[in-house]
Design a protein around this motif. Structure first.
Motif, PDB file in Angstrom:
ATOM      1  N   VAL A  72       0.332   6.035  -8.230  1.00 57.87           N
ATOM      2  CA  VAL A  72      -0.835   6.684  -8.334  1.00 57.87           C
ATOM      3  C   VAL A  72      -1.630   6.556  -7.044  1.00 57.87           C
ATOM      4  N   ALA A  73      -1.817   5.646  -6.528  1.00 58.94           N
ATOM      5  CA  ALA A  73      -2.680   5.315  -5.219  1.00 58.94           C
ATOM      6  C   ALA A  73      -1.989   6.245  -4.102  1.00 58.94           C
ATOM      7  N   LEU A  74      -0.890   6.614  -4.107  1.00 61.48           N
ATOM      8  CA  LEU A  74      -0.144   7.661  -3.225  1.00 61.48           C
ATOM      9  C   LEU A  74      -0.655   9.025  -3.295  1.00 61.48           C
ATOM     10  N   ASN A  75      -0.778   9.103  -4.765  1.00 60.51           N
ATOM     11  CA  ASN A  75      -1.183  10.748  -5.185  1.00 60.51           C
ATOM     12  C   ASN A  75      -2.719  10.743  -4.670  1.00 60.51           C
ATOM     13  N   ARG A  76      -3.410   9.549  -4.898  1.00 58.34           N
ATOM     14  CA  ARG A  76      -4.770   9.588  -4.638  1.00 58.34           C
ATOM     15  C   ARG A  76      -4.981   9.820  -3.075  1.00 58.34           C
ATOM     16  N   ALA A  77      -4.397   9.384  -2.285  1.00 57.26           N
ATOM     17  CA  ALA A  77      -4.140   9.355  -0.950  1.00 57.26           C
ATOM     18  C   ALA A  77      -4.116  10.854  -0.377  1.00 57.26           C
ATOM     19  N   GLU A 128      -5.392   4.986   3.949  1.00 63.31           N
ATOM     20  CA  GLU A 128      -5.297   4.441   2.516  1.00 63.31           C
ATOM     21  C   GLU A 128      -3.584   4.118   2.510  1.00 63.31           C
ATOM     22  N   LEU A 164      -0.910   0.731   1.456  1.00 63.88           N
ATOM     23  CA  LEU A 164      -0.056   0.445   0.209  1.00 63.88           C
ATOM     24  C   LEU A 164       1.350  -0.111   0.393  1.00 63.88           C
TER      25      LEU A 164
END
Length: 93
Positions: free
Chosen positions: A2-7, A22, A26
């Motif tokens: 999810v954090a990768l998609n946010r980035a 960002e 990770l």
């Protein structure tokens, strides 16, 4: 992930430098898509040598032959355009 998609979304709003900061925070180094995203951000930032290294890392971590070939073509196109020497040591047969 999810954090990768946010980035990835952040890159569109705040630019690739903010997104790369960002992404680099990770702990997804074993996930090939992490390296694909890094390669794209580095390419967009005009850092082709680092982008080629990131493509190599992605190639080494995917088992999908079609995806691996797509990544090789992307890496090779970038390397040719930027005159970056390639090391084929991470390519799988």
């Amino acid at each position: 992930m999810v954090a990768l998609n946010r980035a990835v979304a952040l890159a569109e709003v705040a630019g690739p430098a903010a997104a790369l900061a960002e992404v680099d925070g990770l702990d997804l180094g074993d996930y090939h898509v992490f390296h694909v995203v890094r390669a794209d951000l580095l390419r967009r930032l005009g850092r082709p040598v680092e982008a080629v290294v990131a493509y190599d890392a992605a190639i080494a971590r995917t088992a999908n032959d079609v995806e691996r070939e797509h990544l090789r073509r992307s890496r090779d196109r970038l390397a040719r355009h930027a005159l970056v020497p390639l090391s084929r040591s991470t390519d799988r047969p």
